[in-house]
Design a protein around this motif. Structure first.
Motif, PDB file in Angstrom:
ATOM      1  N   LEU A  37       0.836  -1.208   0.000  1.00  0.00           N
ATOM      2  CA  LEU A  37       0.000   0.000   0.000  1.00  0.00           C
ATOM      3  C   LEU A  37       0.868   1.254   0.000  1.00  0.00           C
ATOM      4  N   GLU A  38       1.842   1.311   0.891  1.00  0.00           N
ATOM      5  CA  GLU A  38       2.707   2.494   0.989  1.00  0.00           C
ATOM      6  C   GLU A  38       3.515   2.701  -0.289  1.00  0.00           C
ATOM      7  N   ARG A  39       3.953   1.621  -0.912  1.00  0.00           N
ATOM      8  CA  ARG A  39       4.700   1.735  -2.173  1.00  0.00           C
ATOM      9  C   ARG A  39       3.811   2.336  -3.257  1.00  0.00           C
ATOM     10  N   PHE A  40       2.558   1.892  -3.302  1.00  0.00           N
ATOM     11  CA  PHE A  40       1.632   2.424  -4.291  1.00  0.00           C
ATOM     12  C   PHE A  40       1.308   3.888  -4.004  1.00  0.00           C
ATOM     13  N   ARG A  41       1.052   4.215  -2.750  1.00  0.00           N
ATOM     14  CA  ARG A  41       0.704   5.586  -2.370  1.00  0.00           C
ATOM     15  C   ARG A  41       1.831   6.542  -2.707  1.00  0.00           C
ATOM     16  N   GLY A  42       3.047   6.150  -2.414  1.00  0.00           N
ATOM     17  CA  GLY A  42       4.208   6.983  -2.729  1.00  0.00           C
ATOM     18  C   GLY A  42       4.006   8.421  -2.298  1.00  0.00           C
ATOM     19  N   SER A  43       4.008   9.329  -3.244  1.00  0.00           N
ATOM     20  CA  SER A  43       3.906  10.756  -2.938  1.00  0.00           C
ATOM     21  C   SER A  43       2.459  11.248  -2.913  1.00  0.00           C
ATOM     22  N   GLY A  44       1.498  10.346  -3.090  1.00  0.00           N
ATOM     23  CA  GLY A  44       0.090  10.755  -3.034  1.00  0.00           C
ATOM     24  C   GLY A  44      -0.433  11.178  -4.391  1.00  0.00           C
ATOM     25  N   PRO A  45      -1.621  11.790  -4.407  1.00  0.00           N
ATOM     26  CA  PRO A  45      -2.238  12.182  -5.678  1.00  0.00           C
ATOM     27  C   PRO A  45      -1.466  13.311  -6.359  1.00  0.00           C
ATOM     28  N   SER A  46      -1.636  13.392  -7.672  1.00  0.00           N
ATOM     29  CA  SER A  46      -0.998  14.479  -8.414  1.00  0.00           C
ATOM     30  C   SER A  46      -1.620  15.805  -7.983  1.00  0.00           C
ATOM     31  N   GLY A  47      -0.986  16.904  -8.333  1.00  0.00           N
ATOM     32  CA  GLY A  47      -1.510  18.224  -7.986  1.00  0.00           C
ATOM     33  C   GLY A  47      -2.904  18.449  -8.538  1.00  0.00           C
ATOM     34  N   GLU A  48      -3.143  17.971  -9.760  1.00  0.00           N
ATOM     35  CA  GLU A  48      -4.451  18.120 -10.399  1.00  0.00           C
ATOM     36  C   GLU A  48      -5.519  17.317  -9.636  1.00  0.00           C
ATOM     37  N   GLN A  49      -5.182  16.092  -9.245  1.00  0.00           N
ATOM     38  CA  GLN A  49      -6.129  15.286  -8.477  1.00  0.00           C
ATOM     39  C   GLN A  49      -6.387  15.901  -7.110  1.00  0.00           C
ATOM     40  N   ALA A  50      -5.341  16.323  -6.436  1.00  0.00           N
ATOM     41  CA  ALA A  50      -5.470  16.893  -5.096  1.00  0.00           C
ATOM     42  C   ALA A  50      -6.356  18.142  -5.116  1.00  0.00           C
ATOM     43  N   ALA A  51      -6.279  18.929  -6.174  1.00  0.00           N
ATOM     44  CA  ALA A  51      -7.081  20.143  -6.279  1.00  0.00           C
ATOM     45  C   ALA A  51      -8.569  19.833  -6.356  1.00  0.00           C
ATOM     46  N   GLN A  52      -8.919  18.641  -6.806  1.00  0.00           N
ATOM     47  CA  GLN A  52     -10.327  18.263  -6.953  1.00  0.00           C
ATOM     48  C   GLN A  52     -10.903  17.606  -5.700  1.00  0.00           C
ATOM     49  N   ILE A  53     -10.054  17.257  -4.741  1.00  0.00           N
ATOM     50  CA  ILE A  53     -10.527  16.622  -3.511  1.00  0.00           C
ATOM     51  C   ILE A  53     -10.954  17.706  -2.532  1.00  0.00           C
ATOM     52  N   LEU A  54     -12.245  17.748  -2.225  1.00  0.00           N
ATOM     53  CA  LEU A  54     -12.781  18.762  -1.322  1.00  0.00           C
ATOM     54  C   LEU A  54     -12.700  18.329   0.137  1.00  0.00           C
ATOM     55  N   ASP A  55     -12.813  17.029   0.379  1.00  0.00           N
ATOM     56  CA  ASP A  55     -12.773  16.490   1.732  1.00  0.00           C
ATOM     57  C   ASP A  55     -12.450  15.009   1.620  1.00  0.00           C
ATOM     58  N   ALA A  56     -11.841  14.452   2.636  1.00  0.00           N
ATOM     59  CA  ALA A  56     -11.521  13.022   2.608  1.00  0.00           C
ATOM     60  C   ALA A  56     -11.505  12.470   4.018  1.00  0.00           C
ATOM     61  N   ALA A  57     -11.931  11.238   4.146  1.00  0.00           N
ATOM     62  CA  ALA A  57     -11.852  10.511   5.414  1.00  0.00           C
ATOM     63  C   ALA A  57     -11.287   9.136   5.090  1.00  0.00           C
ATOM     64  N   VAL A  58     -10.300   8.716   5.854  1.00  0.00           N
ATOM     65  CA  VAL A  58      -9.647   7.436   5.603  1.00  0.00           C
ATOM     66  C   VAL A  58      -9.777   6.572   6.845  1.00  0.00           C
ATOM     67  N   ALA A  59     -10.126   5.312   6.648  1.00  0.00           N
ATOM     68  CA  ALA A  59     -10.180   4.347   7.746  1.00  0.00           C
ATOM     69  C   ALA A  59      -9.455   3.085   7.295  1.00  0.00           C
ATOM     70  N   ARG A  60      -8.676   2.517   8.178  1.00  0.00           N
ATOM     71  CA  ARG A  60      -7.952   1.278   7.877  1.00  0.00           C
ATOM     72  C   ARG A  60      -8.534   0.192   8.769  1.00  0.00           C
ATOM     73  N   TYR A  61      -8.928  -0.911   8.154  1.00  0.00           N
ATOM     74  CA  TYR A  61      -9.505  -2.037   8.880  1.00  0.00           C
ATOM     75  C   TYR A  61      -8.577  -3.234   8.779  1.00  0.00           C
TER      76      TYR A  61
END
Length: 69
Positions: A37-61
């Motif tokens: 998971l961490e390898r895939f996540r790397g640096s996170g979303p691109s700047g263009e994607q991040a600009a479109q995210i208005l809110d986020a909630a993350v839960a790990r099960y």
């Protein structure tokens, strides 16, 4: 989605639109390990994607067992 599903350790990756809230998208991911998971996540979303995210909630099960029906 294709890149995520092709990533090493990805067991499941899905995006779905919320049927009641047109501004909401649900992301479901299942990975072989935290490292994958961490390898895939790397640096996170691109700047263009991040600009479109208005809110986020993350839960790990953590699933300790899976029972067959």
């Amino acid at each position: 989605m294709r890149l995520a599903r092709e990533a090493p350790g990805c067991l499941e990756y899905a995006l779905s639109a919320d049927l009641l809230d047109p501004g909401r998208v649900t992301v479901y991911e299942r990975w072989e390990s935290d490292e994958d998971l961490e390898r895939f996540r790397g640096s996170g979303p691109s700047g263009e994607q991040a600009a479109q995210i208005l809110d986020a909630a993350v839960a790990r099960y953590r699933i300790s067992a899976v029972e067959a029906p």
